[in-house]
Design an enzyme around this catalytic site. Structure first.
Site: not given
Ligand code: MG
Length: 325
Positions: A141, A170, A204, A229, A253
């Site tokens: 992250k 991300d 991302e 995302d 997802k």
């Protein structure tokens, strides 16, 4: 087909809280569904919303379950409104599962998993354990701490990770346009110098959802790939981004994207480059999500379900939840 319908809300605490650009997440809440058809076959489903990511809230999902009668039909399931994507997934996968009759949980070993590293410096001490467990793709992250600090950690990280590792960054939409440029430029530079034994697979969601045009521009300006995302949380958003010209990677997802049957149709029709990812669901939604990933994944991308280390042993936990349902 008619089904007897029962449901039960659940709450699960993460072993350690999850830090993203959206803040801290300590407890996963959702709803477990059970559908029993006329032949007494049972299908389990799970509604695992993430409202801050673009799905309905848990309250909306519960309201929807409460207003349903004890007996429901396929027609009712296939007409769940698009405003309730996690419900669409939960109910459709419960009737899929019932009709296939496979109640046992069998993760597909042919799919490789990506493991989530903690944000900040903690990543430097965490990857070894995950590597020993067999993970070769990691997600880290970014956009959580100041960029100068994160770039320093990033440099240590890419020089410590073993050769052939794949790394995903991300940002959860947490970068400014300038910061996104700096990250992409840094990644391109490492690649160009060819000194890097690891692969930076993609960045991302660098920018917030509203800045789609910015991401479209960035995706054509750099070698390093970009995956959407948050921008493609639901099937409607996914179709809109594709229609506006996105040809980069789509993170899907399944738990919140919406109807599995419509997702299948869209992926088959457009042959998009996808990465499947978890919403920190239990084994029930995970089984249905992995099924979809196995069917629809292309380009051999690892799937983001490497999250077992975030929860305690779940088999016992699920059994105790089901016992009196
Ligand atoms: Mg993400």
């Amino acid at each position: 087909m008619r089904y007897q319908f029962k449901f039960r809300p659940y709450r699960r605490r993460f072993l350690r809280s999850l830090t993203t650009n959206h803040g801290k997440w300590e407890i996963r809440e959702g709803v477990i569904l059970r559908l029993t058809d006329e032949t007494l076959r049972v299908g389990w489903g799970e509604i695992a919303p993430i409202s801050w990511f673009g799905s309905e809230t848990l309250e909306q999902a519960l309201d929807f379950c409460h207003q349903l009668p004890g007996e429901i039909t396929d027609e009712m399931i296939f007409s769940i409104p698009d405003e309730l994507p996690a419900c669409q997934f939960g109910f459709e996968s419960a009737c899929d599962m019932g009709s296939r009759g496979d109640n046992c949980i069998t993760p597909n070993s042919s799919l490789f998993y990506s493991a989530l590293l903690p944000a900040g410096e903690a990543a430097l001490n965490q990857w070894q354990t995950l590597w020993q467990q067999g993970y070769r793709t990691f997600k880290w992250k970014i956009g959580v701490y100041a960029i100068a600090h994160e770039l320093k950690i990033f440099e240590s990280l890419i020089h410590t990770l073993p050769a052939s590792t794949k790394l995903r960054l991300d940002a959860n939409g947490g970068l400014s346009y300038e910061e996104a440029n700096l990250w992409l430029w840094t990644c391109d530079n490492f690649k160009a110098n060819a000194e890097l034994p690891i692969e930076i697979e993609f960045i991302e969601q660098p920018l917030p959802v509203e800045q789609f045009q910015g991401m479209l521009e960035l995706s054509t300006s750099y070698e390093t790939a970009i995956a959407l995302d948050e921008s493609v949380a639901t099937l409607g958003q996914l179709a809109a981004c594709h229609q506006q010209g996105w040809r980069g990677i789509f993170v899907i997802k399944p738990g919140i994207v919406g109807s599995p049957s419509r997702l299948r149709k869209f992926c088959h029709q457009h042959q998009i480059d996808t990465v499947f990812s978890s919403v920190f669901e239990t084994a029930i939604a995970r089984q249905a999500a992995l099924q979809l990933a196995a069917e629809l994944s292309q380009n051999n991308r690892a799937i983001g379900f490497g999250i077992d280390h975030f929860f305690e042993q779940e088999q016992t936990w699920l059994q105790s939840l089901w016992k009196d349902l």
